[in-house]
Design a protein around this motif. Sequence first.
Motif, PDB file in Angstrom:
ATOM      1  N   ALA A 101       5.382  -7.197 -43.917  1.00 55.14           N
ATOM      2  CA  ALA A 101       5.744  -6.465 -42.702  1.00 55.14           C
ATOM      3  C   ALA A 101       4.722  -6.628 -41.582  1.00 55.14           C
ATOM      4  O   ALA A 101       5.091  -6.900 -40.435  1.00 55.14           O
ATOM      5  CB  ALA A 101       5.950  -4.981 -43.023  1.00 55.14           C
ATOM      6  N   VAL A 102       3.440  -6.471 -41.889  1.00 57.28           N
ATOM      7  CA  VAL A 102       2.422  -6.474 -40.839  1.00 57.28           C
ATOM      8  C   VAL A 102       2.309  -7.829 -40.125  1.00 57.28           C
ATOM      9  O   VAL A 102       2.239  -7.865 -38.889  1.00 57.28           O
ATOM     10  CB  VAL A 102       1.059  -6.023 -41.404  1.00 57.28           C
ATOM     11  CG1 VAL A 102      -0.038  -6.142 -40.345  1.00 57.28           C
ATOM     12  CG2 VAL A 102       1.150  -4.582 -41.892  1.00 57.28           C
ATOM     13  N   PRO A 103       2.286  -8.986 -40.827  1.00 56.94           N
ATOM     14  CA  PRO A 103       2.261 -10.256 -40.085  1.00 56.94           C
ATOM     15  C   PRO A 103       3.473 -10.451 -39.173  1.00 56.94           C
ATOM     16  O   PRO A 103       3.335 -10.994 -38.078  1.00 56.94           O
ATOM     17  CB  PRO A 103       2.234 -11.305 -41.208  1.00 56.94           C
ATOM     18  CG  PRO A 103       1.617 -10.605 -42.363  1.00 56.94           C
ATOM     19  CD  PRO A 103       2.107  -9.200 -42.277  1.00 56.94           C
ATOM     20  N   ILE A 104       4.659 -10.004 -39.625  1.00 58.48           N
ATOM     21  CA  ILE A 104       5.848 -10.122 -38.762  1.00 58.48           C
ATOM     22  C   ILE A 104       5.678  -9.244 -37.528  1.00 58.48           C
ATOM     23  O   ILE A 104       5.991  -9.668 -36.396  1.00 58.48           O
ATOM     24  CB  ILE A 104       7.117  -9.739 -39.545  1.00 58.48           C
ATOM     25  CG1 ILE A 104       7.378 -10.762 -40.656  1.00 58.48           C
ATOM     26  CG2 ILE A 104       8.329  -9.663 -38.610  1.00 58.48           C
ATOM     27  CD1 ILE A 104       8.547 -10.404 -41.555  1.00 58.48           C
ATOM     28  N   GLU A 105       5.181  -8.034 -37.714  1.00 60.08           N
ATOM     29  CA  GLU A 105       4.929  -7.152 -36.578  1.00 60.08           C
ATOM     30  C   GLU A 105       3.906  -7.762 -35.631  1.00 60.08           C
ATOM     31  O   GLU A 105       4.047  -7.661 -34.401  1.00 60.08           O
ATOM     32  CB  GLU A 105       4.427  -5.793 -37.075  1.00 60.08           C
ATOM     33  CG  GLU A 105       5.473  -4.994 -37.835  1.00 60.08           C
ATOM     34  CD  GLU A 105       4.895  -3.817 -38.588  1.00 60.08           C
ATOM     35  OE1 GLU A 105       5.642  -3.155 -39.335  1.00 60.08           O
ATOM     36  OE2 GLU A 105       3.684  -3.566 -38.446  1.00 60.08           O
ATOM     37  N   PHE A 106       2.896  -8.401 -36.195  1.00 59.88           N
ATOM     38  CA  PHE A 106       1.865  -9.043 -35.373  1.00 59.88           C
ATOM     39  C   PHE A 106       2.468 -10.155 -34.516  1.00 59.88           C
ATOM     40  O   PHE A 106       2.201 -10.240 -33.312  1.00 59.88           O
ATOM     41  CB  PHE A 106       0.765  -9.600 -36.283  1.00 59.88           C
ATOM     42  CG  PHE A 106      -0.341 -10.303 -35.556  1.00 59.88           C
ATOM     43  CD1 PHE A 106      -1.450  -9.616 -35.118  1.00 59.88           C
ATOM     44  CD2 PHE A 106      -0.275 -11.669 -35.310  1.00 59.88           C
ATOM     45  CE1 PHE A 106      -2.472 -10.258 -34.445  1.00 59.88           C
ATOM     46  CE2 PHE A 106      -1.282 -12.327 -34.639  1.00 59.88           C
ATOM     47  CZ  PHE A 106      -2.395 -11.620 -34.211  1.00 59.88           C
ATOM     48  N   MET A 107       3.267 -11.019 -35.137  1.00 62.62           N
ATOM     49  CA  MET A 107       3.843 -12.147 -34.399  1.00 62.62           C
ATOM     50  C   MET A 107       4.830 -11.682 -33.334  1.00 62.62           C
ATOM     51  O   MET A 107       4.832 -12.184 -32.201  1.00 62.62           O
ATOM     52  CB  MET A 107       4.509 -13.117 -35.380  1.00 62.62           C
ATOM     53  CG  MET A 107       3.510 -13.875 -36.250  1.00 62.62           C
ATOM     54  SD  MET A 107       4.282 -15.129 -37.303  1.00 62.62           S
ATOM     55  CE  MET A 107       5.127 -14.093 -38.502  1.00 62.62           C
ATOM     56  N   ILE A 108       5.669 -10.707 -33.689  1.00 62.15           N
ATOM     57  CA  ILE A 108       6.621 -10.170 -32.703  1.00 62.15           C
ATOM     58  C   ILE A 108       5.868  -9.498 -31.569  1.00 62.15           C
ATOM     59  O   ILE A 108       6.196  -9.667 -30.383  1.00 62.15           O
ATOM     60  CB  ILE A 108       7.599  -9.190 -33.373  1.00 62.15           C
ATOM     61  CG1 ILE A 108       8.505  -9.923 -34.357  1.00 62.15           C
ATOM     62  CG2 ILE A 108       8.438  -8.466 -32.320  1.00 62.15           C
ATOM     63  CD1 ILE A 108       9.423  -9.007 -35.146  1.00 62.15           C
ATOM     64  N   GLY A 109       4.831  -8.719 -31.922  1.00 66.23           N
ATOM     65  CA  GLY A 109       4.058  -8.015 -30.902  1.00 66.23           C
ATOM     66  C   GLY A 109       3.344  -8.958 -29.961  1.00 66.23           C
ATOM     67  O   GLY A 109       3.396  -8.788 -28.736  1.00 66.23           O
ATOM     68  N   LEU A 110       2.682  -9.980 -30.505  1.00 71.22           N
ATOM     69  CA  LEU A 110       1.945 -10.921 -29.661  1.00 71.22           C
ATOM     70  C   LEU A 110       2.907 -11.759 -28.820  1.00 71.22           C
ATOM     71  O   LEU A 110       2.674 -11.969 -27.617  1.00 71.22           O
ATOM     72  CB  LEU A 110       1.070 -11.820 -30.529  1.00 71.22           C
ATOM     73  CG  LEU A 110       0.160 -12.804 -29.778  1.00 71.22           C
ATOM     74  CD1 LEU A 110      -0.755 -12.063 -28.818  1.00 71.22           C
ATOM     75  CD2 LEU A 110      -0.659 -13.634 -30.759  1.00 71.22           C
ATOM     76  N   GLY A 111       3.999 -12.232 -29.437  1.00 73.53           N
ATOM     77  CA  GLY A 111       4.980 -13.007 -28.674  1.00 73.53           C
ATOM     78  C   GLY A 111       5.611 -12.190 -27.559  1.00 73.53           C
ATOM     79  O   GLY A 111       5.754 -12.665 -26.416  1.00 73.53           O
TER      80      GLY A 111
ATOM     81  N   ASP B  10      10.256  -0.495 -40.829  1.00 74.83           N
ATOM     82  CA  ASP B  10       8.873  -0.419 -40.364  1.00 74.83           C
ATOM     83  C   ASP B  10       8.626  -1.401 -39.231  1.00 74.83           C
ATOM     84  O   ASP B  10       7.936  -1.070 -38.254  1.00 74.83           O
ATOM     85  CB  ASP B  10       7.923  -0.710 -41.525  1.00 74.83           C
ATOM     86  CG  ASP B  10       6.481  -0.359 -41.210  1.00 74.83           C
ATOM     87  OD1 ASP B  10       6.136   0.831 -41.265  1.00 74.83           O
ATOM     88  OD2 ASP B  10       5.695  -1.281 -40.903  1.00 74.83           O
ATOM     89  N   ILE B  11       9.172  -2.609 -39.341  1.00 79.12           N
ATOM     90  CA  ILE B  11       9.034  -3.614 -38.282  1.00 79.12           C
ATOM     91  C   ILE B  11       9.694  -3.130 -37.007  1.00 79.12           C
ATOM     92  O   ILE B  11       9.153  -3.283 -35.904  1.00 79.12           O
ATOM     93  CB  ILE B  11       9.624  -4.960 -38.743  1.00 79.12           C
ATOM     94  CG1 ILE B  11       8.766  -5.554 -39.864  1.00 79.12           C
ATOM     95  CG2 ILE B  11       9.739  -5.936 -37.586  1.00 79.12           C
ATOM     96  CD1 ILE B  11       9.413  -6.707 -40.592  1.00 79.12           C
ATOM     97  N   TRP B  12      10.871  -2.527 -37.130  1.00 74.27           N
ATOM     98  CA  TRP B  12      11.584  -2.000 -35.959  1.00 74.27           C
ATOM     99  C   TRP B  12      10.768  -0.925 -35.258  1.00 74.27           C
ATOM    100  O   TRP B  12      10.740  -0.855 -34.028  1.00 74.27           O
ATOM    101  CB  TRP B  12      12.934  -1.439 -36.399  1.00 74.27           C
ATOM    102  CG  TRP B  12      13.704  -0.780 -35.291  1.00 74.27           C
ATOM    103  CD1 TRP B  12      14.522  -1.381 -34.382  1.00 74.27           C
ATOM    104  CD2 TRP B  12      13.718   0.620 -34.978  1.00 74.27           C
ATOM    105  NE1 TRP B  12      15.045  -0.445 -33.529  1.00 74.27           N
ATOM    106  CE2 TRP B  12      14.567   0.781 -33.862  1.00 74.27           C
ATOM    107  CE3 TRP B  12      13.090   1.737 -35.538  1.00 74.27           C
ATOM    108  CZ2 TRP B  12      14.807   2.039 -33.297  1.00 74.27           C
ATOM    109  CZ3 TRP B  12      13.324   2.978 -34.969  1.00 74.27           C
ATOM    110  CH2 TRP B  12      14.173   3.123 -33.870  1.00 74.27           C
TER     111      TRP B  12
END
Length: 307
Positions: free
Chosen positions: A92-102, A178-180
């Motif tokens: 979950a956290v790496p996906i959140e990181f990539m979505i957040g940074l992008g 959690d990602i949402w």
Amino acid sequence: MSIATEASAAPVARRKSREQGFWYPYLLIAPTMITLVVVSLIPFAYAIYLSFHKAKYGRVGDFIGFDNYMKLLADPAFWNSLKVAGLFVVIAVPIEFMIGLGGALVLSAGVRGRSVLVPLLFIPTMMAPIVVGLLWKIMLAGSWGLISYNVFERFGMLGDQSIFASPDLALYALMFVDIWQWSPFMMLAFFAGLQAMPVGPYRAAAVDGASPLRVFFKITLPMMTPLLVVITLLRLIDAFKVFDTVFILTGGGPGVVTQTPSVLAYKMTFEFWNIGEASALAVLVWVAFFIFCNVFYQIAKKKLGAF
């Protein structure tokens, strides 16, 4: 007052001023420190005390040393909860990181409607976890949930079963929730960091004809590293101890496939009344994260120059 008297009084006044200046920062942080001691340090110290005693059914018994820890380490439910939390964090956290940074890079590029889009991104993060859990429980409920009916049932994916009742998909559904909820938070935090960066290096790169990709890896990413590391560390800690949404959506089930350490500690305390082992669990998780945070800090400091 004579000149001699004024001259002798001046050092005294300066000394008093220095003494007041010395205590002033401590007075400012005193309310926070007192609150932390009362609501965090004292209860945690008591939890350590309970972990070394036979504490069950609301009664604290004899000192038993490390028995609670040994029982916990021999319990498959404990290791399963660590595995569940580890998978949750690693995915979950790496996906959140990539979505957040992008998303932050897109917002900083001057996308239209940003003044309206940025406040809307606050909505998932501002919602209480229990509200998020109830919302997605309705959205993904059996055959009548909005998403369940229009997506899963139409394509024959789950039939009339809720995704949270599927042993294979329940944990991934929790990750999606959690990602949402937390990707917008990371996006806004990274966006704020991008807005605060100096424009001088970018102007120099434009003069030199640097490509956008080179600018990102040579200028943006190095200057953003401290913020990226801190936000990621906070999300790692928060994701590992997730409780609210898991408790509302699955309660740790089906079976134990979504049972995190926080949910396991809750069940030990309020369902089985095994307070001694629950306290030992809390202490072990704290020790593990204390070591992890120190290692993470040293790596980020030496390898990334983040601190």
